[in-house]
Design a protein around this motif. Structure first.
Motif, short mmCIF file in Angstrom:
data_model
loop_
_atom_site.label_atom_id
_atom_site.label_comp_id
_atom_site.label_asym_id
_atom_site.label_seq_id
_atom_site.Cartn_x
_atom_site.Cartn_y
_atom_site.Cartn_z
N ILE A 122 -2.64 -2.79 -6.23
CA ILE A 122 -3.09 -2.10 -4.98
C ILE A 122 -3.42 -1.77 -3.64
O ILE A 122 -2.78 -2.65 -2.11
CB ILE A 122 -1.30 -0.62 -5.00
N ASN A 123 -4.03 -1.98 -3.71
CA ASN A 123 -5.29 -1.74 -2.12
C ASN A 123 -6.10 -2.92 -2.58
O ASN A 123 -7.55 -3.03 -3.01
CB ASN A 123 -6.06 -0.60 -2.63
N GLU A 143 1.15 -1.85 -0.30
CA GLU A 143 -0.15 0.09 -0.12
C GLU A 143 0.97 1.32 0.27
O GLU A 143 0.93 2.69 -0.42
CB GLU A 143 -0.92 0.48 0.89
N GLN A 189 3.55 1.57 -1.92
CA GLN A 189 4.18 1.18 -2.86
C GLN A 189 5.76 0.97 -2.49
O GLN A 189 6.03 2.11 -3.89
CB GLN A 189 3.53 2.75 -3.66
N ASP A 215 -2.06 8.35 -2.17
CA ASP A 215 -3.31 7.05 -2.72
C ASP A 215 -4.72 7.15 -3.25
O ASP A 215 -4.78 5.92 -3.54
CB ASP A 215 -3.65 7.39 -0.83
N ARG A 274 -5.41 4.05 -9.85
CA ARG A 274 -4.43 2.93 -10.55
C ARG A 274 -5.22 1.39 -10.60
O ARG A 274 -5.45 0.46 -12.01
CB ARG A 274 -3.45 2.98 -10.28
N ASP A 275 -5.15 1.18 -9.85
CA ASP A 275 -6.33 -0.33 -9.85
C ASP A 275 -7.57 -0.57 -10.07
O ASP A 275 -7.86 -1.42 -11.19
CB ASP A 275 -6.63 -0.82 -7.94
N SER A 290 -3.00 5.57 -6.65
CA SER A 290 -2.97 4.14 -6.30
C SER A 290 -4.77 3.24 -6.65
O SER A 290 -4.71 2.45 -7.08
CB SER A 290 -2.53 3.95 -5.56
#
Length: 392
Positions: free
Chosen positions: A339-340, A207, A209, A319, A325-326, A322
């Protein structure tokens, strides 16, 4: 144990610095002609361990030559490591800013001290953290020192990228680029160093990164984990423009809480240490003649709080990037671990509620907000514009 043991994911860079430190112990020349040079730049993304590597290299340079005690040349010794960690070594000078920029007067003082001969070691080592925070005229002060360095002075600069420094500075340093460590490497380091279970360390590393400092906070600080979870909850709950405005205020409040948590304890320790050094009992009256010194400390702490708030806002932006991005990878059908991962079901729901083009537009809005805040736009306005764009 060597000075390199607690560094992770940077074997190539460690090999370069280890060879340079070992080379510096050979012969009687001030600076060797092969691996060693008088000025270095360590570049790499945030959390890659730039400053940790800089201080490990400084320790190796400041340590006495190996004397058969089981320490190889270039590995450093324990006594010097403790002095460098405490920033008390007489031949080590450090410039790290708690503010937004590095002041010119601080660089001038450092340049002046660089002309002193080392007192107990072979070299005088000067480390500048966040060298990218120097303005152009400040960089020019440093440039003069790099052009004609004293024979026994070694400069170590740290910055995210070579491009963050003037071309004239870049041409006078040897650059060593760091890579982003793997999640597994960071998790192993956190688990060993902070005594947490490997599952918690792995989640923190993923998380964050692979940002080593943030992975440490997420693994060891429950409040930091809670604030990150709230950030993602707020973002996933935005559906209207009015909701975006309210969310911007909440995110700014979270950033403030995070910044306060980082600085509050340190401020109290610094004040207590300052009072103790001035001979004032806790709770005692401060003599008028000493109040100016404490005011200077308080001003420094205010500047640090300003920077810490900006850093807290930027952590929120990272955050959020991320998160989207997911979502984007799920929309594109890319088979990779998010990531999450802990909120995978919510990511799947969010990915079905929008298109990849809309998610890309949201990520562009976040990048724009980061640039605006860097350009001194009021954070509240930048966050509102970013989240309204997301809602639309």
């Amino acid at each position: 144990m060597t000075v390199w043991d607690e560094l992770t994911g940077q074997s190539e860079a460690i090999a370069i610095f280890r060879a340079a430190a070992a080379d510096s112990t050979l012969g009687d020349s001030p600076i060797g002609d092969s691996a060693m040079t008088h000025s270095w730049l360590i570049s790499g993304p945030p959390g890659s361990g730039r400053s940790n590597l800089a201080y490990a290299f400084a320790t190796a340079l400041l340590s006495p030559p190996a004397n058969g005690g089981g320490v190889e040349p270039g590995d450093g010794d324990e006594a010097t490591r403790r002095q460098v960690a405490a920033r008390t070594h007489p031949d080590l000078a450090v410039l790290s800013t708690e503010g937004v920029i590095i002041k010119m007067d601080d660089v001038r003082r450092l340049v002046s001290s660089s002309n002193f001969s080392p007192s107990v070691s072979r070299y005088r080592v000067i480390v500048i953290e966040d060298a990218d925070r120097m303005q152009e005229r400040t960089s020019n002060v440093l440039l003069k020192a790099l052009e004609e360095p004293p024979p026994r002075t070694v400069w170590i600069l740290c910055a995210p990228s070579e491009a963050d420094l003037l071309p004239t500075i870049r041409s006078r340093v040897r650059t060593v680029r760091l890579r982003v460590p793997d999640v597994a490497e960071v998790a192993e380091l956190i688990a060993q160093r902070d005594d947490v279970d490997i599952a918690t360390a792995t989640r923190a590393a993923r998380e964050s990164q692979s940002h080593i400092g943030m992975a440490h906070r997420l693994a060891t600080n429950e409040d930091a984990r809670r604030r990150r979870e709230q950030t993602l909850d707020i973002a996933l709950g935005i559906h209207t423009v009015s909701g975006a405005v309210i969310a911007a205020a909440k995110l700014l409040e979270l950033a403030g809480q995070d910044a306060k948590a980082i600085t509050e304890e340190r401020d109290a320790e610094e004040r207590e240490s300052a009072l103790r050094s001035l001979g004032i009992e806790p709770g005692g009256t401060i003599p008028p003649a000493l109040r100016a010194q404490l005011r200077t400390l308080e001003e420094d702490q205010k500047r640090r709080a300003t920077r810490s708030l900006r850093d807290g806002i930027d952590r929120i932006m990272v955050d959020l990037l991320s998160l989207y991005r997911d979502i984007l990878l799920l929309q594109l059908g890319v088979d990779t671990e998010p990531i999450n991962l802990a909120i995978l079901s919510r990511l799947t729901t969010a990915s079905a509620a929008s298109t990849a083009a809309e998610t890309l537009a949201t990520m562009d809005a976040i990048a724009t907000a980061r640039k605006r805040i860097e350009g001194n736009v009021a954070p509240a306005l930048a966050l509102e514009a970013m989240l309204i764009s997301t809602a639309r």
